[in-house]
Structure formats: C-alpha cells, structure tokens
Design an enzyme around this catalytic site. Structure first.
Site, PDB file in Angstrom:
ATOM      1  N   SER A   7       0.634  -1.214   0.069  1.00  0.00           N
ATOM      2  CA  SER A   7      -0.312   0.030  -0.130  1.00  0.00           C
ATOM      3  C   SER A   7       0.943   1.432  -0.350  1.00  0.00           C
ATOM      4  O   SER A   7       1.263   1.353   1.106  1.00  0.00           O
ATOM      5  CB  SER A   7      -0.618  -0.257   1.449  1.00  0.00           C
ATOM      6  OG  SER A   7      -1.568   1.098   1.538  1.00  0.00           O
ATOM      7  N   ASP A  92       8.662  -0.335   1.636  1.00  0.00           N
ATOM      8  CA  ASP A  92       8.663  -0.913   0.228  1.00  0.00           C
ATOM      9  C   ASP A  92      10.520  -0.446  -0.790  1.00  0.00           C
ATOM     10  O   ASP A  92      10.912  -1.045  -1.588  1.00  0.00           O
ATOM     11  CB  ASP A  92       7.938   0.005  -0.735  1.00  0.00           C
ATOM     12  CG  ASP A  92       8.508   1.570  -0.555  1.00  0.00           C
ATOM     13  OD1 ASP A  92       9.651   1.730   0.479  1.00  0.00           O
ATOM     14  OD2 ASP A  92       7.884   3.256  -1.736  1.00  0.00           O
TER      15      ASP A  92
END
Length: 240
Positions: A7, A92
């Site tokens: 996300s 990430d």
C-alpha cells in the site's frame, strides 16, 4: 496461497503467490477495491506493507480471520541492513532489495523504484542493504511546477516527448520526462563507475515511461516489491 499487499502513497498493489510463484497481481487499487479482492478469495496468510495505512485499519476493514504479518523495521528479513536509521527505512525499499537479492543471488544489484518518489537502493552480493538515494517522482515534479509557480498548468506524463518543446505544455513534459531520464542514467552511471559488474533492476508504476530509453543491461521487473514481500513472508514462516 499467500497474498502480499503493498500500500503506497497513491495506490495499492496486491499479488497472489503459490510458493515462490507469482500467479497474478493487480495494481493501482483503491483501499476499498483492495479489501474486496482479498475477501473474494481468502488466502492462507497475508503479508502487509503500507506507508500510509496502519495494519489495525487494514485488519478492521478486512474483518476476516486470516494470519497477517505486518512489515515493520523489526520484522526479520532475509538480508542485512547497513543503514544508520533502520527505523526510518521504507518498507517498500526493504522489500525491493529482498526481491532483487532473491532474483539475482550473489550479485551487486541497484534497485530503481519509480513510484511517487524515485528510490535508488544498493544491495550487494553478500546480501547487505547498503543504502541509496531518494528523489522526487515524475508526478511529484509535474505537481511542483504547477504548485510553486503562478501560471504553469498541471500536465500528465507523456512517453518520449519532443526534446525541444514548442509550447509550454511540451516544454514542461520534456523537462520533466527528459530531466528524469537524465537523472536516472547519471545515477546508474555513477554506480557502475564504482561497481562495473552492477546489475540494475527497475520497478514501480512509472517504469513504462522509461524502460525502453534506458541503456542496457537493465532488467525491468514491475512486480519486484511484491516478490520481495513474498520472500519476507516465506522467510518468517520458516522461522516459526
């Protein structure tokens, strides 16, 4: 089956894995779409990574009894981190490095992730995350020109714009796109000067704008972060 969720600042991505094999993935999802997709085919376990929504918010929206591993700075990962502030290191970036290390074992790999920001991260052949760079992404550059000037309008990215713009629109598109390309090429060349055998992998939502213009050898793996998240999940399952 495992499901991994990335996300980001703008959209979410989701991948379905059978073991190490990515079966399918979806990108550019809103939060509601993401939840509905997971509910439609409940997995055995979920790996959750987010820079903008807490895991408690995700669990409350999901409202299903599925084991969820939330990626934080304390989550065990299959690489080492040589980073002064590991608690501020984006999930990430860690996932991309883990994916690159798994796909290109025993190689020095530079991961270029082209999302809201552009990140450049080095994971060496010994599986050590060495750090990297963070730069404004393509859409952030367009927005900055529009926000911090009085008269420049907001435009969308365009693949391969004319180098010499003949209008304000063309000049902005050329400046952002060709300027970003020059930045990426310059940083890659700096790394390759230090590490001639460097393997370069690009991923992220804006890869399509640049992959054909970057000088080889470059590997485009749009789903790299999802692959890395799955590696982290299977690594943690094995530790149990």
């Amino acid at each position: 089956m495992n499901v991994v969720v990335d996300s980001g600042n703008t959209y979410s991505k989701i991948g379905w894995f059978s073991g190490d094999h990515l079966i399918r993935y979806e990108t550019r999802l809103g939060f509601t779409e993401l939840i509905e997709l997971i509910r439609s085919e409940l997995p055995e376990r979920i790996m959750y990574s987010s820079v903008n929504r807490s895991v408690s918010e995700f669990l409350e929206a999901l409202d299903r009894d599925v084991p969820v591993l939330n990626l934080t700075g304390n989550t065990p990962v299959p690489i080492k981190k040589d980073y002064e502030t590991p608690h501020t290191l984006g999930a990430d970036r860690v996932a991309g490095a883990c994916g690159a290390n798994w796909m290109f074992p025993e190689k020095d790999v530079l991961v270029v992730d082209m999302g809201t920001s552009i990140t450049y991260d080095l994971v060496d052949r010994e599986g050590i995350f060495r750090g990297g760079l963070i730069s404004p992404g393509v859409r952030m550059r367009f927005n900055a020109l529009h926000t911090f000037t009085k008269r420049l309008p907001l435009f969308d990215p365009e693949k391969d714009p004319e180098f010499i713009g003949k209008s304000t629109k063309n000049a902005i598109q050329s400046g952002v796109m060709n300027g970003t390309l020059a930045e990426i090429e310059g940083i890659i060349n700096r790394y390759r000067h230090e590490i001639p055998s460097l393997c370069v992998v690009i991923c992220g939502g804006d890869v399509a704008f640049f992959e054909s213009n970057l000088k080889p050898p470059i590997f485009a793996v749009p789903e790299l972060v999802l692959i890395g998240l799955n590696r982290i999940l299977t690594y943690n399952v094995a530790l149990q």
